[in-house]
Design a protein around this motif. Sequence first.
Motif, PDB file in Angstrom:
ATOM      1  N   UNK A 162      49.402  36.118  33.992  1.00  0.00           N
ATOM      2  CA  UNK A 162      49.743  37.299  33.207  1.00  0.00           C
ATOM      3  C   UNK A 162      48.863  37.358  31.965  1.00  0.00           C
ATOM      4  N   UNK A 163      48.695  38.541  31.462  1.00  0.00           N
ATOM      5  CA  UNK A 163      47.992  38.758  30.201  1.00  0.00           C
ATOM      6  C   UNK A 163      49.087  39.009  29.171  1.00  0.00           C
ATOM      7  N   UNK A 164      49.466  37.974  28.435  1.00  0.00           N
ATOM      8  CA  UNK A 164      50.652  38.050  27.566  1.00  0.00           C
ATOM      9  C   UNK A 164      50.568  39.183  26.540  1.00  0.00           C
ATOM     10  N   UNK A 165      49.390  39.429  25.997  1.00  0.00           N
ATOM     11  CA  UNK A 165      49.261  40.469  24.977  1.00  0.00           C
ATOM     12  C   UNK A 165      49.174  41.878  25.569  1.00  0.00           C
ATOM     13  N   UNK A 166      48.987  41.992  26.881  1.00  0.00           N
ATOM     14  CA  UNK A 166      48.879  43.302  27.526  1.00  0.00           C
ATOM     15  C   UNK A 166      49.288  43.163  28.995  1.00  0.00           C
ATOM     16  N   UNK A 167      50.581  42.903  29.272  1.00  0.00           N
ATOM     17  CA  UNK A 167      50.995  42.669  30.658  1.00  0.00           C
ATOM     18  C   UNK A 167      50.834  43.911  31.526  1.00  0.00           C
ATOM     19  N   UNK A 168      50.702  43.674  32.811  1.00  0.00           N
ATOM     20  CA  UNK A 168      50.540  44.760  33.778  1.00  0.00           C
ATOM     21  C   UNK A 168      49.741  44.267  34.964  1.00  0.00           C
ATOM     22  N   UNK A 169      49.265  45.156  35.799  1.00  0.00           N
ATOM     23  CA  UNK A 169      48.467  44.739  36.952  1.00  0.00           C
ATOM     24  C   UNK A 169      47.078  44.257  36.524  1.00  0.00           C
ATOM     25  N   UNK A 170      46.490  43.416  37.360  1.00  0.00           N
ATOM     26  CA  UNK A 170      45.109  42.983  37.148  1.00  0.00           C
ATOM     27  C   UNK A 170      44.198  43.864  38.000  1.00  0.00           C
ATOM     28  N   UNK A 171      42.958  44.017  37.556  1.00  0.00           N
ATOM     29  CA  UNK A 171      41.987  44.841  38.254  1.00  0.00           C
ATOM     30  C   UNK A 171      40.814  43.957  38.664  1.00  0.00           C
ATOM     31  N   UNK A 172      40.478  43.987  39.939  1.00  0.00           N
ATOM     32  CA  UNK A 172      39.361  43.205  40.483  1.00  0.00           C
ATOM     33  C   UNK A 172      38.325  44.180  41.020  1.00  0.00           C
ATOM     34  N   UNK A 173      37.160  44.192  40.385  1.00  0.00           N
ATOM     35  CA  UNK A 173      36.131  45.157  40.745  1.00  0.00           C
ATOM     36  C   UNK A 173      35.074  44.556  41.670  1.00  0.00           C
ATOM     37  N   UNK A 174      34.329  43.577  41.179  1.00  0.00           N
ATOM     38  CA  UNK A 174      33.217  43.064  41.975  1.00  0.00           C
ATOM     39  C   UNK A 174      32.768  41.688  41.490  1.00  0.00           C
ATOM     40  N   UNK A 175      31.985  41.024  42.321  1.00  0.00           N
ATOM     41  CA  UNK A 175      31.266  39.812  41.916  1.00  0.00           C
ATOM     42  C   UNK A 175      29.904  40.259  41.422  1.00  0.00           C
ATOM     43  N   UNK A 176      29.454  39.677  40.309  1.00  0.00           N
ATOM     44  CA  UNK A 176      28.169  40.039  39.715  1.00  0.00           C
ATOM     45  C   UNK A 176      27.287  38.797  39.669  1.00  0.00           C
ATOM     46  N   UNK A 177      26.059  38.943  40.162  1.00  0.00           N
ATOM     47  CA  UNK A 177      25.075  37.848  40.196  1.00  0.00           C
ATOM     48  C   UNK A 177      23.889  38.249  39.329  1.00  0.00           C
ATOM     49  N   UNK A 178      23.644  37.440  38.298  1.00  0.00           N
ATOM     50  CA  UNK A 178      22.483  37.667  37.437  1.00  0.00           C
ATOM     51  C   UNK A 178      21.507  36.511  37.656  1.00  0.00           C
ATOM     52  N   UNK A 179      20.242  36.843  37.760  1.00  0.00           N
ATOM     53  CA  UNK A 179      19.252  35.792  37.928  1.00  0.00           C
ATOM     54  C   UNK A 179      19.313  34.883  36.716  1.00  0.00           C
ATOM     55  N   UNK A 180      19.421  33.591  36.959  1.00  0.00           N
ATOM     56  CA  UNK A 180      19.435  32.639  35.873  1.00  0.00           C
ATOM     57  C   UNK A 180      18.009  32.472  35.366  1.00  0.00           C
ATOM     58  N   UNK A 181      17.757  32.702  34.075  1.00  0.00           N
ATOM     59  CA  UNK A 181      16.388  32.659  33.557  1.00  0.00           C
ATOM     60  C   UNK A 181      15.652  31.377  33.960  1.00  0.00           C
TER      61      UNK A 181
END
Length: 182
Positions: free
Chosen positions: A156-175
């Motif tokens: 839970x997000x104690x300071x802002x309870x409610x549903x969680x949102x899962x959008x995507x996995x993000x891959x950034x090239x590691x420098x």
Amino acid sequence: VLFTYNGEENRNQVYAVEVKATAKANGFPLPPPLAFDAEDIATPKDAWQVGTADAAHWRLWVDDPQGERWYRKTVLVSPPVPANRATPGEGAPVLHLRATTVPEGKWDVSVKCSRALGVSLDSGKSWRKITESDDRLGVFTIPNGVFEVWIDDRYAMSENPGPAYLDCLVFRISPGAGPREK
């Protein structure tokens, strides 16, 4: 040019590999990240319902009036999480995200989400909490094109309870250690 990896086409990866090579040669910044929509790479597919919500399923939200904030304007939404859940079996099913066309190399991986989620990198044996302000999973060397993570709505997000949102996995090239062309 279309990059094919393990028989699957992915125009984003052609772009990432070509732009990285050009950027490196010319001293420019690294290319934009790769993103994989959660609903495209998650199982079990019966863990969510399109457009409807209940206490035992994720909801695939395809008509969010502010959909532009999500990659490809869709997002998986958990049932409300008013308090931490004791086990992954409570709430909606655990999602297994498996990206199978990540170019070989070293990647900084994060989960684009809102509120809190549980993540596991060991098939659900251990969990840690991530939030939208702390969504980084770490830097991983991906030698075979596959990256797996398990996601649960157990925190839970104690300071802002409610549903969680899962959008995507993000891959950034590691420098300094981006993907290698085969």
